[in-house]
Each structure stands twice: as C-alpha cells, then as structure tokens.
Design an enzyme around this catalytic site. Structure first.
Site, PDB file in Angstrom:
ATOM      1  N   ASN A   1      -4.052   6.587  -0.649  1.00 33.65           N
ATOM      2  CA  ASN A   1      -3.407   6.732   0.667  1.00 33.65           C
ATOM      3  C   ASN A   1      -2.609   8.027   0.746  1.00 33.65           C
ATOM      4  O   ASN A   1      -2.545   8.658   1.793  1.00 33.65           O
ATOM      5  CB  ASN A   1      -2.500   5.532   0.944  1.00 33.65           C
ATOM      6  CG  ASN A   1      -3.321   4.330   1.397  1.00 33.65           C
ATOM      7  OD1 ASN A   1      -4.512   4.460   1.682  1.00 33.65           O
ATOM      8  ND2 ASN A   1      -2.702   3.174   1.446  1.00 33.65           N
TER       9      ASN A   1
ATOM     10  N   GLU B   1      -6.337  -0.401  -6.942  1.00 31.32           N
ATOM     11  CA  GLU B   1      -5.353   0.468  -7.593  1.00 31.32           C
ATOM     12  C   GLU B   1      -4.370  -0.442  -8.317  1.00 31.32           C
ATOM     13  O   GLU B   1      -3.737  -1.305  -7.697  1.00 31.32           O
ATOM     14  CB  GLU B   1      -4.617   1.339  -6.564  1.00 31.32           C
ATOM     15  CG  GLU B   1      -5.407   2.539  -6.076  1.00 31.32           C
ATOM     16  CD  GLU B   1      -4.624   3.395  -5.084  1.00 31.32           C
ATOM     17  OE1 GLU B   1      -3.856   2.848  -4.295  1.00 31.32           O
ATOM     18  OE2 GLU B   1      -4.787   4.635  -5.113  1.00 31.32           O
TER      19      GLU B   1
ATOM     20  N   HIS C   1      -3.197  -3.162  -5.635  1.00 29.82           N
ATOM     21  CA  HIS C   1      -3.435  -2.650  -4.281  1.00 29.82           C
ATOM     22  C   HIS C   1      -4.905  -2.799  -3.950  1.00 29.82           C
ATOM     23  O   HIS C   1      -5.727  -2.013  -4.421  1.00 29.82           O
ATOM     24  CB  HIS C   1      -2.974  -1.196  -4.179  1.00 29.82           C
ATOM     25  CG  HIS C   1      -3.231  -0.608  -2.823  1.00 29.82           C
ATOM     26  ND1 HIS C   1      -3.539   0.720  -2.637  1.00 29.82           N
ATOM     27  CD2 HIS C   1      -3.262  -1.166  -1.593  1.00 29.82           C
ATOM     28  CE1 HIS C   1      -3.713   0.952  -1.342  1.00 29.82           C
ATOM     29  NE2 HIS C   1      -3.548  -0.188  -0.683  1.00 29.82           N
TER      30      HIS C   1
ATOM     31  N   SER D   1       0.836  -1.210   0.000  1.00 29.37           N
ATOM     32  CA  SER D   1       0.000   0.000   0.000  1.00 29.37           C
ATOM     33  C   SER D   1       0.864   1.251   0.000  1.00 29.37           C
ATOM     34  O   SER D   1       0.359   2.355  -0.147  1.00 29.37           O
ATOM     35  CB  SER D   1      -0.886   0.009   1.241  1.00 29.37           C
ATOM     36  OG  SER D   1      -0.066  -0.032   2.384  1.00 29.37           O
TER      37      SER D   1
END
Ligand code: T1G
Length: 697
Positions: A482, A444, A432, A411
């Site tokens: 993130n 992702e 991800h 991540s």
C-alpha cells in the site's frame, strides 16, 4: 549408474527409479542416469519390459529450472526422451504427484503410462515464459488431438489422472503402491505379447479435424487476451508443426521455438517470479529451529467483507473458525455472507455443494469474547480506526488463552501501537490479507517491534497452511504494497491534471501488463478510501509535497467509483464495464486550471515512467529502511497483490532490466521538474552510481 537414477531387475522387468529430491527435476545427473538406465535395459536380453518410477512426493516435475540461462549440458532432454521412445521393449511410466513439463514429456516418450488416482499431469512451461521443449508439443497432440493440446499447453494448467485417462494420456488409473502397479501392468504387457507403442508414430488424432482453424482461433484469442506475452504464440506455432511437419521436423521446429523463448526477457522474469515467490517465505535471521505454535482453531473479529473472506481462508484449510460480531443479527449476516460467497463458487462449478456444506460446518458465529478463550489464532478485521482496534485488543487480551496468536489485518495503522493495547505484545503480529481475502494469494506478515520469533514463525506457517504467498514485512504506513501503491496512484492522478485521460493511462498500464488499469482499480475499491488518505496527508505533509485535487472534485460531484455508478468511468446499472465518464473532462480541465497546469499530450512511455518509477523509488526506500528484507520480496508482493505482470518480474526486477542508471537519471529529472515527491532514494542513487542492480543486494 548415478545415485539419482538406479536400475534393478524384477523378473523380466527392468525398474528405472529416479530419486532426486525435492521434485525429481531433470537435472543433468537425472538425464544421464535415465539415458544410461534405458540403454542398459535395452541391452539386457533378460529384460522384456521397463518400468519408470520415482521416489518421493512426485513423479518428475519438470526440467531443472535452476539450469535455465546456464550453458547446456549433455545429454539434452530431447535426446533422452527420443532415446526412450525408440526403445524396442515396452516401457511404462508410473505417475504420482505431479508429472509436469519435462516430466510429462518423459512419460509421453514411454510407450505406456499409468497414474495413481490423486496424480496430476500438465505442461506448465508457458508459465515460465517457455514451451514444452522435449517433444510435448509434438506428442501431446498425437494423444489428445490439437484442440485439447493447445488448451493444455497454452494455459499450462494440469489435468487430473481421471481426465488424463479419459483423454488417453494415461492407460490406467490405480490406487496403492507405485511399483506393484507398474510391475503388474508391465507383466501383463509381456503376457499379452504387447510391444512398444510409440506416441511419435501416431497420427490418428491429427486426422479428420480442421487443425489449421483451431490454431487460427487460438492465435486470435491470444491476440485479444495476452497480446504482450511472448511464449504463448510460440506454443501455438510449435503445436502447428505437429500436424504440418513429420515428427523429426516437428521436433526440430519445437527446439527452435523453445530456444527463442529461452533467451526472452519474459522467461527470465517469470523464472525470477517462480523462485522468489518461494524465497519470500524464508525469513532472514529467524533461526531454522524456531518453534511453531499449534494452530488448530481460529477466530476472526468482524464479519464484514474482509472478516468473512479471512474466515473462509481458515475453513478452506480445514481449520474451524469463529466469527465474532457485535450482535446476533450481524453474526448471522456474516455466516450467511460466507454461505453466499461459497454459493457463487458452486454456481461457477469451482466448488461442489458437498464441499460448501463441509466448509460451512467449520464456520460458526459468536458475539461474546469469552467464546474465544480456547482459540489458537485470532485475526482482527474491524474498522480501520485506532479506537476500535484498542477495544478489540483489550478484549482479546482479557479473554484469549496464553500463547494465542493475536493478529491484526490492519492495512495501514501502526501495529506497534495496537500491540501496546495488550499485556502480550510479543504475541501480536500483522496478517494483512488482500481483498477478496478468500481469493488473493498475497499475505503481508507484519512483524511488530515486540513480535517474538516464535509468533513470526507461526504466522508464516499459518500463511503457508492457508495457501497464501506469505511475505514478512516491517511496520510503516502502508507496510510495503500500500505504501508503494499510494505513490503510483498519486502520480496517475497528476497525469490526469497534466493532460491524460483515465482511458489513456489505463490502456498504457494494461499494455505494460498490469491486470487492471490504475483508475479502473480505484473505481473498484472506491475513491473514498484514497480521499481519506489524502485528507489525512494534507494535515501532516509539509507544503512542498503537493497533492492532486481531482479526487476532492469528483467526490463533490458524488463520483466515488463503482459503488456510485460513476467515478473515473461510468458504469451502467448492474454492469462493471468501465465506460468514459462524460462529466470528467470538465473536472480535469478545472483541476488543471486551478493547479496552473497547461494540459498537454502525454505519451504512453511517459505514463509508464511516471507510474513505474514512482513504485521503484518507493521500493528502494522500503528496502533501505529494512521494511522489506529483499528486493525480490517487493516483486513478490506487487505481483501477487497488485496485479503487476509476472512477465515483467516485479517493479524491482523491471528496474534492473531498464537499468538503474537510466531509472535514476529520469527520477532526477522528475525531481527537477515535479518537486519533492521525486527526491531520489539514496539506495537507488548509490546502486546507479556503482553500476549495480537491486538483485546484487
Ligand atoms: N526445477 C527446480 N526446482 C524446482 C522445480 C523445478 N522444476 N520445481 C520445484 N522446485 C523446487 C522449488 O523451488 C522448491 O525449492 C522445492 O522444489 C519445492 O517446490 C523441457 C523446459 C512441483 C507443483 O514448471 O509447480 O520442464 O524453495 O515449494 O508446493 O519442456 O514446485 O524448497 O528450495 O513449489 O509441493 C516445468 C514447477 C519446468 C513445475 C510442487 N515444471 N514446480 O509444489 O513445492 S520447465 C514446472 C511446481 C520444463 C521442459 C521444460 C511445484 C510443484 P525450495 P514447491 P510444492
């Protein structure tokens, strides 16, 4: 006759056939063709009945969403639909695939309906910020009653052909060839001397029920569950007209309410979310004919929560998957965790026992990398530490067949560095997933600098097969989601130091439409994750990038979120309901004092600006760096992975709606007042000064 709608006669039955790929949407040519065909069939003395059937994968799936916001073109769908219902010859809609929105409304205006057994019917307009605008709110209650009609229209959820038959929405469920079933049904109507049966003329389902009470209850439920949404309440008002007004008046009332929804900002945002979710899967610069490798078998490295969730995604898609763990005990625990997770779905009634067993046959456990020699795709989901990743990818490189896709679920670690642990960096890509991986739709797809076109295309195809919203992103710390959520989390913590409470911040964010408040979410994922990032950043960030100190103080007090029973909130044993944490005010006061900040009253609007503009500024940087290929991809990521409200369109759509000049001006003020974190993104400055939008890029 237009070529998207044709008319032919089979004996005494007129066959109206729609052929408007990909979903037979009711664009103006289809509406014109339907109107002309039904009028011609009506005028033909040889015709005794009419069958409406569609080519392709589905019956009409609704109005043409691309037409919304454009000047309306005649004939309007309500006129077409009312014309069909008024016909003097019995008409039969033959439903397959998904008869949705205007598609179901056209079917309801036909006098009879039959559906293939795998078909679904529904009125999902509310998901686009609309309501059924071609008679659905007036005719569906006349078929299924107000209570079921309210449920279907306000939820937008489709029902199966079987349920539709039980409810009387369809008269018959069939299997096999569409036209044959339609002709058989129509010829039987003729043989039985059956004439038109107009839904609009029915009242039996509206009588003998306290419909007003049903409407009031639905209104109250919406007030509680979705106070900020515009169209659901209007859906209820439209259905209310079905039993308070005669049909013609009710249809008029429906059109008025539909018009209100059509011009609402929420409709624009939700339609944006609908189309951009599909656009995100198109990778700029990837040649259309890029080959996609086969992927008929998978493996996941690591049987923790993420690893098992990812394995379940493959099993759910019918792909056999091996979970590799370091010991037999860990391996067996991982398999059991998969079974237990499926078991919860069985308990909830969303999965049958048989389906659970079928999926479990697809999940196996191994402890030796040699057992992965034949798999087509491997997803690594081990501890987020580069040393561990190195060991895994060296082992994969040594054992997996040439051409296997080697994916990392990391991540935040550098995928390019991970790829270097193999002799085949072109086969390495990031997949991800978002926890819980078997539930969250976002994926992702991280393209490393050496990832080949073929591997990227295959990774996107894997995402689609797993029914994920796959969005291609580039390599940077935190990729897109993130990286943005870090800014949002930091600002929300600063707000606590400046005077807000977690309850106030979370209430403001939920009122904005976020699925969860920032602090409830932190408690759920665990404060230790954020703390680790803070610690790492304290070592690397220049001094002018100040960081909040609240997490450190809370960790010292053993408050790490739900896992410790207390964090920003406290949680009674076995409960996930956040309650105010009585120890927090002292910690916040100490943090404010330490930072030399005078606690003050903060407004909800200010809270939204500080959190949302932090997202927008970072999104602009991500766009500028090419880590995301388009602003709408950032919206798709944030809606599908972080609980951003689709009715606000996503952070970048929201910024355009506020106006980039206003957003930029506020960020300049924050930069002045709050320092380095708020340096405006150059792209945002440029667009603001040019009077442009992110959507113009
Ligand atoms: N209008 C225009 N384009 C549409 C469309 C629609 N209604 N539905 C799908 N598409 C496009 C989509 O953008 C994609 O295009 C391609 O078709 C395949 O879609 C008056 C006002 C039907 C279940 O809300 O739910 O009727 O990316 O990838 O996964 O009361 O599409 O290929 O260029 O989603 O097989 C109500 C919306 C409209 C249904 C098929 N109807 N569509 O899913 O394919 S409002 C809906 C869907 C209305 C009336 C009101 C799904 C699907 P491209 P896809 P899929």
């Amino acid at each position: 006759m237009s070529d998207v709608v044709t008319l032919e006669r089979q004996g005494a039955v007129a066959v109206v056939r729609v052929n408007n790929p990909p979903v037979n949407a009711l664009g103006v040519a289809v509406r014109q063709g339907l109107e002309n065909s039904f009028k011609a069939a009506e005028a033909d003395p040889e015709v005794k009945a009419i069958v409406l059937v569609c080519e392709g994968n589905t019956f009409i799936a609704g109005a043409d969403i691309k037409e919304f916001g454009k000047p309306p073109q005649s004939p309007s769908l309500p006129d077409v639909v009312n014309g069909i219902e008024a016909g003097s010859k019995p008409s039969v809609a033959v439903i397959h695939g998904t008869a949705l929105g205007g598609g179901l409304e056209v079917a309801l205006s036909c006098h009879y309906r039959i559906a293939r057994k795998d078909a679904k019917v529904g009125l999902p307009e509310v998901k686009l910020g609309l309501l059924p605008g071609a008679g659905g709110t007036q005719r569906l209650p006349r078929v299924v009653g107000v209570e079921k009609a309210l449920d279907m229209i306000v939820s937008g959820a489709p029902i199966s052909a079987t349920e539709a038959n039980q409810l009387g929405v369809v008269d018959e469920v069939f299997d096999g060839e569409l036209l044959a079933a339609g002709l058989a049904f129509a010829n039987k109507l003729i043989a039985d001397g059956k004439g038109p049966r107009r839904t609009g003329e029915r009242t039996d389902k509206l009588e003998g029920v306290d419909n007003a009470a049903l409407v009031a209850a639905k209104r109250a439920e919406l007030e509680k569950k979705a106070p900020g949404l515009f169209s659901p309440q209007r859906c209820v008002s439209a259905v209310e007209a079905a039993f308070t007004l005669p049909l013609t008046e009710g249809l008029k009332r429906e059109r008025e309410l539909f018009a209100e929804c059509l011009v609402s900002p929420q409709r624009a945002a939700l339609v944006h979310a609908f189309f951009t979710e599909r656009l995100a899967s198109k990778v700029d610069g990837l040649p259309k004919d890029t080959p996609v490798r086969e992927f008929n078998s998978a493996a996941v490295i690591g049987g923790g929560t993420m690893g098992v969730g990812i394995a379940m995604c493959f099993a759910n898609a019918g792909i056999p998957v091996k979970i590799l763990e370091i010991s037999e005990d860990a391996r067996d625990k991982a398999i059991q965790r998969a079974r237990d997770t499926y078991g919860m779905s069985v308990k909830r009634g969303s999965l049958t026992e048989a389906a659970l067993e079928k999926r479990m046959t697809l999940i196996s456990g191994v402890t030796d990398y040699a057992d992965l020699a034949d798999v087509d795709v491997v997803v690594e989901a081990v501890f987020e530490e580069m040393g561990v990743k190195q060991k895994v990818f060296e082992a994969l490189d040594a054992n997996c067949k040439p051409g296997a896709i080697l994916a990392s679920n990391t991540s935040s670690l550098d995928l390019n560095q991970i790829a270097q642990f193999t002799k085949r960096p072109e086969d390495v890509v990031g997949l991800h997933f978002f926890s819980p991986a078997n539930v969250m739709r976002l994926l992702e797809v991280v393209r490393g600098e050496k990832t080949s076109d073929e591997v990227l295309a295959t990774a996107m195809a894997i995402g689609k097969k797993l029914k994920k919203v796959a969005v291609p992103v580039g390599v940077c710390d935190g990729f897109v989601g993130n990286r943005m959520v870090f800014q949002y989390g930091r600002e929300s913590e600063f707000l606590l130091e400046e005077g807000a409470t977690p309850e106030q911040v979370d209430a403001a964010l939920r009122k904005f439409g976020m699925a969860m408040g920032a602090f409830a979410m932190r408690d759920l994922s665990g404060l230790d994750i954020g703390l680790a990032i803070r610690t790492r950043q304290r070592q690397t960030l220049p001094a002018e990038f100040k960081l909040p100190t609240i997490l450190d103080k809370m960790a010292e007090a053993g408050m790490l979120g739900q896992k410790t029973g207390k964090g920003f909130y406290v949680y009674e044993k076995g409960s996930r309901t956040p309650l105010p944490n009585p120890e927090l005010p002292a910690i916040l006061a100490a943090a404010s004092k330490e930072q030399g900040v005078e606690r003050r009253e903060l407004s909800d609007d200010y809270i939204i600006e500080r959190t949302m503009y932090a997202l927008i500024n970072e999104g602009a940087k991500i766009l500028e760096e090419g880590v995301a290929q388009r602003a709408s991809d950032i919206d798709v990521i944030y809606i599908n992975g972080y609980g951003f409200p689709a009715h606000q369109g996503g952070p970048m759509f929201y910024a355009d709606a506020v106006g980039l000049d206003r957003v930029y001006a506020r960020i300049c003020e924050f930069h002045e007042q709050l320092g380095a974190w708020w340096k405006p993104a150059p792209l945002l400055e440029k667009l603001a000064k040019e009077g442009r939008k992110f959507a113009d890029l």
